[in-house]
Motif scaffolding. Structure first.
Motif, PDB file in Angstrom:
ATOM      1  N   GLN A  39       0.838  -1.183   0.000  1.00  0.00           N
ATOM      2  CA  GLN A  39       0.000   0.000   0.000  1.00  0.00           C
ATOM      3  C   GLN A  39       0.880   1.242   0.000  1.00  0.00           C
ATOM      4  O   GLN A  39       1.943   1.264   0.613  1.00  0.00           O
ATOM      5  N   VAL A  40       0.452   2.269  -0.681  1.00  0.00           N
ATOM      6  CA  VAL A  40       1.191   3.514  -0.741  1.00  0.00           C
ATOM      7  C   VAL A  40       0.372   4.608  -0.073  1.00  0.00           C
ATOM      8  O   VAL A  40      -0.854   4.568  -0.073  1.00  0.00           O
ATOM      9  N   GLN A  41       1.061   5.534   0.540  1.00  0.00           N
ATOM     10  CA  GLN A  41       0.401   6.670   1.174  1.00  0.00           C
ATOM     11  C   GLN A  41       1.153   7.950   0.850  1.00  0.00           C
ATOM     12  O   GLN A  41       2.384   7.947   0.726  1.00  0.00           O
ATOM     13  N   LEU A  42       0.421   9.035   0.724  1.00  0.00           N
ATOM     14  CA  LEU A  42       0.991  10.375   0.657  1.00  0.00           C
ATOM     15  C   LEU A  42       0.585  11.075   1.937  1.00  0.00           C
ATOM     16  O   LEU A  42      -0.605  11.245   2.200  1.00  0.00           O
ATOM     17  N   VAL A  43       1.573  11.472   2.717  1.00  0.00           N
ATOM     18  CA  VAL A  43       1.299  12.066   4.018  1.00  0.00           C
ATOM     19  C   VAL A  43       1.833  13.494   4.045  1.00  0.00           C
ATOM     20  O   VAL A  43       3.051  13.711   3.962  1.00  0.00           O
ATOM     21  N   GLU A  44       0.905  14.455   4.163  1.00  0.00           N
ATOM     22  CA  GLU A  44       1.289  15.861   4.218  1.00  0.00           C
ATOM     23  C   GLU A  44       1.541  16.292   5.652  1.00  0.00           C
ATOM     24  O   GLU A  44       0.947  15.753   6.591  1.00  0.00           O
ATOM     25  N   SER A  45       2.390  17.282   5.794  1.00  0.00           N
ATOM     26  CA  SER A  45       2.650  17.881   7.096  1.00  0.00           C
ATOM     27  C   SER A  45       3.118  19.314   6.885  1.00  0.00           C
ATOM     28  O   SER A  45       3.447  19.708   5.749  1.00  0.00           O
ATOM     29  N   GLY A  46       3.140  20.067   7.964  1.00  0.00           N
ATOM     30  CA  GLY A  46       3.681  21.419   7.902  1.00  0.00           C
ATOM     31  C   GLY A  46       2.654  22.517   7.858  1.00  0.00           C
ATOM     32  O   GLY A  46       3.005  23.703   7.919  1.00  0.00           O
ATOM     33  N   GLY A  47       1.377  22.167   7.760  1.00  0.00           N
ATOM     34  CA  GLY A  47       0.357  23.194   7.761  1.00  0.00           C
ATOM     35  C   GLY A  47       0.176  23.780   9.147  1.00  0.00           C
ATOM     36  O   GLY A  47       0.770  23.322  10.131  1.00  0.00           O
ATOM     37  N   GLY A  48      -0.660  24.807   9.224  1.00  0.00           N
ATOM     38  CA  GLY A  48      -0.926  25.428  10.520  1.00  0.00           C
ATOM     39  C   GLY A  48      -1.409  26.841  10.352  1.00  0.00           C
ATOM     40  O   GLY A  48      -1.819  27.253   9.255  1.00  0.00           O
ATOM     41  N   TRP A  49      -1.337  27.566  11.425  1.00  0.00           N
ATOM     42  CA  TRP A  49      -1.754  28.966  11.434  1.00  0.00           C
ATOM     43  C   TRP A  49      -0.524  29.860  11.374  1.00  0.00           C
ATOM     44  O   TRP A  49       0.485  29.608  12.051  1.00  0.00           O
ATOM     45  N   VAL A  50      -0.632  30.922  10.585  1.00  0.00           N
ATOM     46  CA  VAL A  50       0.463  31.866  10.481  1.00  0.00           C
ATOM     47  C   VAL A  50      -0.112  33.258  10.238  1.00  0.00           C
ATOM     48  O   VAL A  50      -1.195  33.402   9.653  1.00  0.00           O
ATOM     49  N   GLN A  51       0.571  34.255  10.705  1.00  0.00           N
ATOM     50  CA  GLN A  51       0.129  35.627  10.497  1.00  0.00           C
ATOM     51  C   GLN A  51       0.453  36.093   9.076  1.00  0.00           C
ATOM     52  O   GLN A  51       1.385  35.569   8.444  1.00  0.00           O
ATOM     53  N   PRO A  52      -0.275  37.061   8.575  1.00  0.00           N
ATOM     54  CA  PRO A  52       0.044  37.602   7.238  1.00  0.00           C
ATOM     55  C   PRO A  52       1.496  38.035   7.156  1.00  0.00           C
ATOM     56  O   PRO A  52       2.043  38.620   8.089  1.00  0.00           O
ATOM     57  N   GLY A  53       2.100  37.736   6.023  1.00  0.00           N
ATOM     58  CA  GLY A  53       3.508  38.014   5.827  1.00  0.00           C
ATOM     59  C   GLY A  53       4.428  36.897   6.248  1.00  0.00           C
ATOM     60  O   GLY A  53       5.632  36.935   5.956  1.00  0.00           O
ATOM     61  N   GLY A  54       3.889  35.923   6.951  1.00  0.00           N
ATOM     62  CA  GLY A  54       4.699  34.820   7.441  1.00  0.00           C
ATOM     63  C   GLY A  54       4.954  33.770   6.386  1.00  0.00           C
ATOM     64  O   GLY A  54       4.586  33.923   5.208  1.00  0.00           O
ATOM     65  N   SER A  55       5.607  32.701   6.827  1.00  0.00           N
ATOM     66  CA  SER A  55       5.991  31.615   5.922  1.00  0.00           C
ATOM     67  C   SER A  55       5.639  30.258   6.524  1.00  0.00           C
ATOM     68  O   SER A  55       5.552  30.116   7.745  1.00  0.00           O
ATOM     69  N   LEU A  56       5.454  29.304   5.655  1.00  0.00           N
ATOM     70  CA  LEU A  56       5.273  27.913   6.039  1.00  0.00           C
ATOM     71  C   LEU A  56       5.969  27.034   5.016  1.00  0.00           C
ATOM     72  O   LEU A  56       6.144  27.445   3.864  1.00  0.00           O
ATOM     73  N   ARG A  57       6.326  25.832   5.445  1.00  0.00           N
ATOM     74  CA  ARG A  57       6.866  24.854   4.516  1.00  0.00           C
ATOM     75  C   ARG A  57       6.060  23.572   4.637  1.00  0.00           C
ATOM     76  O   ARG A  57       6.049  22.955   5.716  1.00  0.00           O
TER      77      ARG A  57
END
Length: 121
Positions: A1-19
């Motif tokens: 079985q194969v899975q795609l698992v995302e991570s790294g989301g969340g809350w951030v203020q305007p102008g901020g960054s996420l990966r």
């Protein structure tokens, strides 16, 4: 079985960054194009960015210059760097692989479960 698992989301203020990260697990032999899509509340799913196995990229006009897609083929992982974030990019971000070969099997248009990105003050 194969899975795609995302991570790294969340809350951030305007102008901020996420990966965001999306790791494919399983006895994977090959993955062709990978990409990120997003769905905001009340809106349709839309393309954010895609990347081929050779590293060629494609971006939605709305994210050019602020988002960067990359991938590590050895780790079967695709990334999305989100910079200069604005509230209008708030959405669930989904990872996609258009073709995966694993354990003698093929999967087409395979999706992860999604990760929420919220930009607000």
């Amino acid at each position: 079985q194969v899975q795609l698992v995302e991570s790294g989301g969340g809350w951030v203020q305007p102008g901020g960054s996420l990966r965001l990260s999306c790791a494919a697990s399983g006895s994977i032999v090959r993955i062709n194009d990978m990409g990120w899509y997003r769905q905001a509340p009340g809106k349709q799913l839309e393309l954010v960015a895609t990347i081929t196995s050779g590293g060629s990229t494609n971006y939605a006009d709305s994210v050019k210059g602020r988002f960067t897609i990359s991938r590590d083929n050895a780790e079967n992982t695709v990334y999305l760097q989100l910079n200069s974030l604005k509230p209008e990019v708030t959405a669930v971000y989904y990872c996609n692989a258009d073709y995966i070969r694993y354990s003698g099997l093929d999967e087409y248009h395979y999706w992860g479960q999604g990760t929420q990105v919220t930009v607000s003050s």
